[in-house]
Design a protein around this motif. Sequence first.
Motif, PDB file in Angstrom:
ATOM      1  N   GLY A   1     -18.559 -11.066  29.167  1.00 31.19           N
ATOM      2  CA  GLY A   1     -17.723  -9.929  29.492  1.00 31.19           C
ATOM      3  C   GLY A   1     -17.672  -9.710  30.986  1.00 31.19           C
ATOM      4  O   GLY A   1     -18.505 -10.261  31.699  1.00 31.19           O
TER       5      GLY A   1
ATOM      6  N   ALA B   1     -14.241  -8.508  28.845  1.00 30.29           N
ATOM      7  CA  ALA B   1     -13.338  -9.263  27.977  1.00 30.29           C
ATOM      8  C   ALA B   1     -11.923  -8.707  28.129  1.00 30.29           C
ATOM      9  O   ALA B   1     -11.755  -7.584  28.610  1.00 30.29           O
ATOM     10  N   ASN B   2     -10.936  -9.497  27.724  1.00 30.22           N
ATOM     11  CA  ASN B   2      -9.558  -8.993  27.747  1.00 30.22           C
ATOM     12  C   ASN B   2      -9.446  -7.800  26.788  1.00 30.22           C
ATOM     13  O   ASN B   2     -10.083  -7.776  25.744  1.00 30.22           O
ATOM     14  N   CYS B   3      -8.617  -6.826  27.193  1.00 29.39           N
ATOM     15  CA  CYS B   3      -8.437  -5.641  26.333  1.00 29.39           C
ATOM     16  C   CYS B   3      -7.423  -5.938  25.241  1.00 29.39           C
ATOM     17  O   CYS B   3      -6.490  -6.714  25.438  1.00 29.39           O
ATOM     18  N   SER B   4      -7.604  -5.261  24.103  1.00 30.70           N
ATOM     19  CA  SER B   4      -6.624  -5.432  23.021  1.00 30.70           C
ATOM     20  C   SER B   4      -5.346  -4.679  23.413  1.00 30.70           C
ATOM     21  O   SER B   4      -5.393  -3.715  24.179  1.00 30.70           O
TER      22      SER B   4
ATOM     23  N   GLY C   1     -13.913  -4.903  23.936  1.00 26.59           N
ATOM     24  CA  GLY C   1     -12.559  -5.212  24.425  1.00 26.59           C
ATOM     25  C   GLY C   1     -11.818  -4.032  25.030  1.00 26.59           C
ATOM     26  O   GLY C   1     -10.628  -3.814  24.778  1.00 26.59           O
TER      27      GLY C   1
END
Length: 256
Positions: A26, A28-31, A209
């Motif tokens: 991390g 990490a890409n966000c949702s 995320g």
Amino acid sequence: MDSYVGPPASLLKPLSIPNKVLLGAGPANCSPRVLHAMSLPVLGHLHPECTQLMDEVKAGLQYVFQTKNPVTLAVSASGHGGMEMAMCNLVEPGDVVLVTVAGIWGKRAADMAARYGADVRILEKNPGENFCLRILEGALARHRPVLLFLVQGESSTGVYQPLQGVGPLCRRYDCLLVVDTVASLGGVSVQTDQWEIDVIYSGSQKVLGSPAGLAPISFNSRALSKIKSRKTPVSVFYWDVKHLSNYWACSDEPRQ
Ligand SMILES: Cc1ncc(COP(=O)(O)O)c(C=O)c1O
């Protein structure tokens, strides 16, 4: 308006952020759901829509932590803030605190506990190893700590720490169990109530995320009893669970 300091050049051009692939541990890409939420209007902190959202966040955190603890909330900080809040509320000067160290995060927790006046005892393993119940029991019997600290996902070495059986062991030695799940919550099973974890915290920007800046945390009734029986006030107002749990309406008292 006269300006002693002029506006920086960066303010005068559009903000441009590249799209990167972010991998573990991390951030990490966000949702897309999180990114959409971040583009919605700001509410006042006492607007009913905001307090309703806080109730929903609390229920979501109870779900992800698998706990029915009423005192489950998120503090405005990165994962370190969860660690800080746990130590600040639980540790009183002179308390014996047992910290397992097999990487960076145990060392950090030991440093924090010492700053709150704890008599810190270290149970150390080589980086890449974790702690079995037999070793933990030996250390609990030897040190008789008020608190045992474990990291479920030691991101500095990539090692997973099993937690089954540790909670009942701590209860046998009248010790609280504090678990760091900053790098693991959402990626592996976390069973706060079933595993009898007394305080558990995490961070928003890793497996969950989301952007950095929220530290989910949950206290059970054993942890709250220890805090209630403190002889000294919690030394940092901002981290005091009494104030934060009132703000999050975790008790029956009216929100202030
Ligand atoms: C296991 C663990 N604990 C605590 C932290 C600290 O979290 P933050 O960087 O969000 O303050 C990290 C961050 O990498 C971590 O991996």
